[in-house]
Design an enzyme around this catalytic site. Structure first.
Site, short mmCIF file in Angstrom:
data_model
loop_
_atom_site.label_atom_id
_atom_site.label_comp_id
_atom_site.label_asym_id
_atom_site.label_seq_id
_atom_site.Cartn_x
_atom_site.Cartn_y
_atom_site.Cartn_z
N ASP A 1 -5.65 -60.59 -6.45
CA ASP A 1 -4.34 -60.00 -6.72
C ASP A 1 -4.52 -58.63 -7.37
O ASP A 1 -5.13 -58.52 -8.43
CB ASP A 1 -3.55 -60.92 -7.65
CG ASP A 1 -2.07 -60.56 -7.71
OD1 ASP A 1 -1.74 -59.37 -7.56
OD2 ASP A 1 -1.26 -61.48 -7.93
N ASP B 1 -9.47 -71.97 -7.14
CA ASP B 1 -8.15 -71.32 -7.03
C ASP B 1 -7.20 -72.01 -8.00
O ASP B 1 -7.38 -73.18 -8.32
CB ASP B 1 -7.60 -71.41 -5.61
CG ASP B 1 -6.72 -70.23 -5.25
OD1 ASP B 1 -5.76 -69.95 -6.01
OD2 ASP B 1 -6.96 -69.56 -4.23
#
Length: 208
Positions: free
Chosen positions: A115, A65
């Site tokens: 996203d 991440d």
């Protein structure tokens, strides 16, 4: 070259890897064994990976991440549970997969609710493209799997198109709606949130 630690709390916990993507060590050196490796791209707080690691100590897990804000919780929880087979790295997934992950080395890539970049002018930022799926396929072991999920209808259509554009002769492509294809009991935070809100959840499984 190491990532800067200026904005990160101390002490650093053992699960957090500090390598630059181009200097990423072999999985054998990272985990100290030759067990299969599963990678979650966009691991967030690590809820899914921790559940998987607790259930499958015979598998190595790597969470990727770019956001330390959420990932640090996964790092802390993993260390409290003594999960030696679970590691995290704060870096850009594209760069790490491109420069640091060798071919034929990963059994499963997990990419859940990336996203969606819903505005038209931002769609080029979406992670799932034909080129990226082709890159991931090269890193997969024989019969390796890519697990995808999104609650965004338009992004799901793009994912389906990306499967074709990847140029990979997938041995299986499986789609489901509101029915998790893999590890049904190990869900992400976003997944539980969207499920509770009654959103339509799209799942896509690609087998090399």
């Amino acid at each position: 070259m190491e990532l800067s630690t200026a904005a990160e709390p101390r002490p650093l916990t053992d699960s957090l890897l500090r390598h630059h993507p181009r200097d990423f060590p072999a999985f054998r050196d990272t985990f100290g064994n030759d067990c299969p490796v599963e990678i979650e791209i966009g691991c967030g707080k690590g809820k899914f990976l921790i559940a998987r690691a607790l259930e499958h100590p015979e598998i190595n897990f790597l969470g990727i991440d770019v956001s330390w804000k959420w990932m640090k919780r996964g790092v802390e929880r993993s260390n409290k549970r003594g999960l030696a087979t679970l590691k995290f790295i704060r870096t850009d997934a594209r760069e790490l997969v491109t420069c640091g992950i060798p071919d034929d080395s990963v059994s499963i890539f997990h990419i859940y609710f990336p996203d969606p970049w819903p505005k038209r002018r931002h769609r080029k930022r979406r992670l799932i493209t034909g080129g990226f799926l082709n890159l991931l396929a090269g890193r997969l072991t024989d019969k390796g799997v890519i697990e995808l999920a999104t609650d965004h209808d338009d992004y799901f259509m793009q994912m389906r198109l990306a499967v074709v554009q990847s140029g990979v002769a997938w041995s299986a492509v499986i789609e489901k709606t509101n029915d998790r294809l893999f590890a049904a009991c190990a869900k992400t935070n976003y997944e539980l949130k969207y499920e509770f809100a009654g959103r339509t959840l799209h799942y896509l499984e690609l087998v090399k």
